[in-house]
Design an enzyme around this catalytic site. Structure first.
Site, PDB file in Angstrom:
ATOM      1  N   HIS A 635      43.326  37.282  33.660  1.00 37.43           N
ATOM      2  CA  HIS A 635      44.117  37.329  35.068  1.00 37.43           C
ATOM      3  C   HIS A 635      43.189  37.433  36.138  1.00 37.43           C
ATOM      4  O   HIS A 635      43.451  37.453  37.189  1.00 37.43           O
ATOM      5  CB  HIS A 635      44.495  39.014  35.011  1.00 37.43           C
ATOM      6  CG  HIS A 635      43.322  40.106  35.182  1.00 37.43           C
ATOM      7  ND1 HIS A 635      42.919  40.664  34.316  1.00 37.43           N
ATOM      8  CD2 HIS A 635      42.752  40.671  36.314  1.00 37.43           C
ATOM      9  CE1 HIS A 635      41.839  41.564  34.725  1.00 37.43           C
ATOM     10  NE2 HIS A 635      41.787  41.534  35.959  1.00 37.43           N
ATOM     11  N   GLY A 777      33.473  49.040  36.677  1.00 39.82           N
ATOM     12  CA  GLY A 777      33.868  47.928  35.738  1.00 39.82           C
ATOM     13  C   GLY A 777      34.170  46.896  36.435  1.00 39.82           C
ATOM     14  O   GLY A 777      35.315  46.801  37.123  1.00 39.82           O
ATOM     15  N   GLY A 780      37.114  41.440  33.371  1.00 36.00           N
ATOM     16  CA  GLY A 780      36.636  40.499  32.766  1.00 36.00           C
ATOM     17  C   GLY A 780      35.342  40.716  31.916  1.00 36.00           C
ATOM     18  O   GLY A 780      34.742  40.151  31.224  1.00 36.00           O
TER      19      GLY A 780
END
Ligand SMILES: *[C@@H]1O[C@H](CO)[C@@H](O)[C@H](O)[C@H]1NC(C)=O
Ligand SMILES: *[C@@H]1O[C@H](CO)[C@@H](O)[C@H](O)[C@H]1NC(C)=O
Length: 829
Positions: A635, A777, A780
């Site tokens: 994404h 975070g 990916g």
């Protein structure tokens, strides 16, 4: 000023303040290593005397080695001597100057006089050498001389030498006793003699201008074996030396290679600030008490490591001062120079005074002060007549019974630590937490933190008598916990009620990975009773089994029952394939120990990559798989940014916008987005990146391990996520790589909670530590799990979900085990 008796006076033109050092060699047998290993017989155990009105501190170092057990023993004592009424001049820094030599002569004569007073010392002394002079740190018109005295004596006389040294009467008013220990590379006498005769291995550094010192060969090669190198740092009068390590990677065992830093110009153990080896995780900034510092690196013959780089500078002496009056209603205070290690010999007093009718409360946010000894003999903080030391406080909150409070901090002459930061606040005794929730321990927390399932008070008092919310379960003991901790094998309630009714197997039964229940008696009986090998998966011996979804397949095609055998340090497959391809997950020069805090250490996550859209900056995270390929999320590449040419990868990066010597940038050759990626459901959210040219792998750029398809990441396992977080529009904050600890959530539970948006190609994890700010975070980026050998595997790729923005919503990750063969097919890794 004379605290000595006159026989120790030397010259009528000068006053000599002499404090002798009295040492005692400890029993060398304690320090001797196995035969054949190099011997380390440096022992120093000194008594330190400070006499009133004297300017000196002296320490001693004993070196001795056995020529043969029945023959003679050499010892070298290192000490310092204060000389009053003697202004320091620049020539004293140059051992070849005539002023240096003439003062050294005087010191030598003085030492001879002292030794001649004792028959043993007089008989065995071989001579003394003055090594250096520095300015005295108390009396401006004084000089400190650093010297070594060598003694040679029959081994059986060692005890009498010790006695002789002890029998030297200290000057009146001995105040302090300290012990220290120094171990040097004992290649043998010759090396050390050259130290005492020429100091050829000592580098003099003037710290007026800032600069840096590197271990020999750094950063291109490892440091040389069997060396002892000293750096003598001197700053201008009225200044302190500050030394900040930028890199420090030595062998793990301090018995082998080590670096020591002294608050003096000679390795005097009672003035040892720190000893470091391995890959230290604490603060690596050190500050002297005066204007001198000694750095010493000692290495042995075996394995050599990269070494260190440290930046030095001088700071005004005042900068290390601390304490004062605090009269605001709230504020903060901290140990001197925090977050650097505090300087030795600090003493501070804070007087807090708030308006009448208020009390004061103090909350320690960070605390590491000296060793945790009964009575806090080294360094301490004193509050409410209670001394605090060590790095774990039983309680971090202290309150006064009046509108005043006094806090003191004291550090002794050796062994510094990082210190503390504290917040204080005035409060009305009848209403201590206006607008906030009051914990039993008097801490105040946001009302939103009350009854949120996390222990924010530290004593759980915010989590009792709560009405559980929709996303929470009610424990039998009344606590409310987020539902995603259910059935993960960990007792979060404290009464295990969150783990009840999870497995259908009964008490005496083992729950197989395939869902069957078998008697626990059948575990490790060398038979596959579960049918998937899981009853034999954690046994001493592994079984050869029919291959299934739960058995590791060796390259030969045969399967074994052992759980997660890859790269665990034991050969399990007959072809060795479980231990092949293990150049991952632990960078070459350190163990991958992960420590607390939210900001990561430089090089702690060497597989972390920052993907930038050219002109837009950091956009996604990724992980290094080998010198060519990266792993990330699909994404990250929506249609408008789907071209490899729009992107750049930053490797070995720690702070966004600050590239350093390890940072490497690469253009992308191609991006392979999973062909079945669904941008609505985020199913198959995985992508691979090929870089346009190969990387050189090193300590700061290193692959993470890929798990085999059968690798098990069970519910309840702890993991780490890392990243720089989403770039805030116009945000000016410095973006340092962050880490947060999460826990893998039972998939059945996660599927329930997230209403079937979660499938088997996804994995859920929830944030463990409280605090909204704790978590960063990147899409990916890796969900990293450490195996029992400290090797780090990528369990997932950050995909979607509230991640850690909300504490009661799990993050969802692409489950890497499901894509192992897809990765292999496209990259060969
Ligand atoms: C408490 O709430 C305030 C305002 O909403 C916020 O700024 C602060 O960070 C919160 N503190 C904690 C510890 O969550
Ligand atoms: C996950 O939770 C379910 C019940 O929701 C339970 O049956 C199952 O055993 C749990 N799995 C693990 C691995 O604990």
């Amino acid at each position: 000023m004379d605290a000595l008796d006159s026989r120790q006076k030397f010259s009528p033109t000068q006053d000599w303040d002499v404090t002798e050092q009295f040492l005692q060699a400890s029993d060398p047998r304690h320090l001797e290593k196995k035969p054949g290993q190099r011997r380390r017989l440096w022992v120093g155990l000194g008594l330190l005397f400070t006499a009133a009105a004297l300017t000196l501190l002296t320490g001693l170092l004993v070196w001795h080695f056995h020529l043969r057990s029945d023959v003679r023993v050499n010892r070298i004592y290192i000490g310092s001597m204060g000389i009053s009424n003697k202004p320091f001049v620049a020539e004293y820094e140059d051992p070849s100057s005539s002023l240096f030599r003439s003062l050294a002569d005087l010191v030598n004569k003085q030492l001879k006089l002292i030794y001649s007073e004792n028959s043993v010392l007089a008989r065995y002394v071989k001579g003394s050498t003055v090594q250096a002079f520095s300015e005295g740190d108390v009396d401006p018109d004084s000089v400190v001389a650093y010297y070594e005295s060598e003694f040679e004596l029959p081994a059986h006389q060692e005890a009498s030498l010790n006695e002789a040294i002890q029998s030297l009467e200290p000057p009146a008013g001995s105040l302090q006793v300290q012990r220290g220990r120094l171990m040097l590379n004992p290649t043998n006498a010759l090396t050390v003699r050259s130290v005492s005769s020429g100091e050829r291995n000592s580098i003099e550094v003037h710290v007026r201008k800032s600069g840096r010192i590197d271990s020999p060969g750094f950063p291109d090669t490892s440091y040389p074996p069997s060396m002892s190198q000293k750096w003598r740092l001197r700053a201008d009068r009225g200044h302190r030396i500050r030394l900040d390590f930028h890199t420090l990677i030595l062998e793990d065992d301090c018995q082998n290679d080590f670096i020591k830093i002294y608050d003096s110009l000679a390795p005097i153990e009672p003035q040892l600030l720190t000893e470091q080896c391995g890959y230290p995780h604490g603060s690596l900034s050190f500050v002297s008490s005066g204007n001198v510092m000694l750095v010493m690196l000692v290495t042995n013959k075996e394995k050599n490591f990269p070494g260190f780089r440290a930046f030095y500078s001088q700071i005004p002496a005042d900068d290390g001062e601390c304490g004062g009056k605090l009269i605001e209603e709230r504020g903060t205070f901290s140990s001197p120079l925090f977050p650097a290690n505090y300087p030795p010999k600090s003493f501070c007093t804070w007087d807090i005074q708030v308006p009448k009718e208020r009390f004061v409360k103090v909350l320690f946010k960070k605390f590491a002060v000296g060793k945790d000894t009964p009575g806090c003999l080294d360094d301490y903080v004193e509050i409410n007549n209670q001394k605090l030391c060590g790095s774990e406080l039983k309680t971090t909150m202290f309150t006064s019974q009046s509108n005043k409070m006094t806090i003191q901090f004291k550090s002794d002459p050796s062994h510094v630590s990082q210190g503390f930061t504290a917040e204080y606040e005035a409060f009305i005794p009848t209403n201590p937490c206006p607008g906030k929730f009051r914990c039993s321990n008097n801490m105040c927390i946001n009302t939103t933190q009350h009854c949120d399932g996390f222990n924010d008070c530290g004593d759980n008092s915010d989590e009792f008598s709560c009405k559980c919310e929709a996303m929470q379960m009610e424990c039998k003991n009344g606590l409310c916990k987020t539902k995603f901790w259910r059935c993960d094998g960990i007792d979060d309630c404290g009464d295990n009620s969150d783990e009840e009714g999870c497995v259908k197997c009964t008490d005496g039964e083992f729950s197989c990975r395939n869902g069957r229940c078998i008697s626990k008696k059948l575990l490790c009986n060398n038979k596959d009773d579960c049918g998937d090998g899981s009853d034999e998966s954690r046994c001493e011996k592994s079984l050869w089994l029919q291959c299934s979804d739960f058995t590791f397949r060796c390259r030969s095609g045969r399967c074994i029952s052992k759980l997660n055998p890859e790269c665990d340090g034991e050969l399990d497959c007959e072809d060795g394939s479980d231990e092949a391809d293990c150049q991952c997950g632990i960078p070459p020069f350190r163990s991958s120990r992960i420590i607390g805090g939210q900001v990561s250490r430089e090089g702690e996550w060497p597989w972390q990559v920052s993907l930038h859209i050219t002109g837009k900056g950091h956009t996604c995270g990724a992980s290094v798989l080998n010198n060519r390929w990266l792993l990330t999320a699909a994404h990250c590449f929506p249609d408008e940014f789907a071209q490899a040419s729009q992107w750049e990868a930053f490797l070995g990066l720690h702070v966004q916008g600050q590239t350093n010597e390890w940072t490497v940038t690469r253009k992308l050759k191609q991006v392979i987005v999973h062909e079945k990626f669904d941008h609505i459901s985020f199913d198959n959210d995985i992508a691979l990146i090929e870089l346009d040219s190969n990387l050189i792998l090193n300590q700061y750029i290193w692959p993470i391990c890929l798990p085999s398809p059968t690798y098990d990441f069970p519910a309840g396992q702890e993991a780490w996520i890392t990243g720089w977080g989403a770039t805030v529009e116009g945000g000016a904050s410095v973006k340092i790589l962050q880490k947060a600890q999460v826990r893998i959530i039972n998939s059945t539970v996660c599927k329930d909670l997230l209403e079937n948006w979660v499938n088997d190609r996804m994995l859920c994890a929830g944030i463990l530590t409280g605090g909204v700010d704790a978590c960063q975070g990147d899409s990916g980026g890796p969900l990293a799990v450490t195996n029992p050998r400290g090797r780090i595997f990528v369990a997932g790729v950050v995909s979607w979900g509230e991640g850690c923005a909300l504490r009661d919503k799990p993050g969802v990750y692409t489950r890497i085990t499901e894509f192992r063969s897809w990765i292999k097919e496209h990259t060969g890794v």
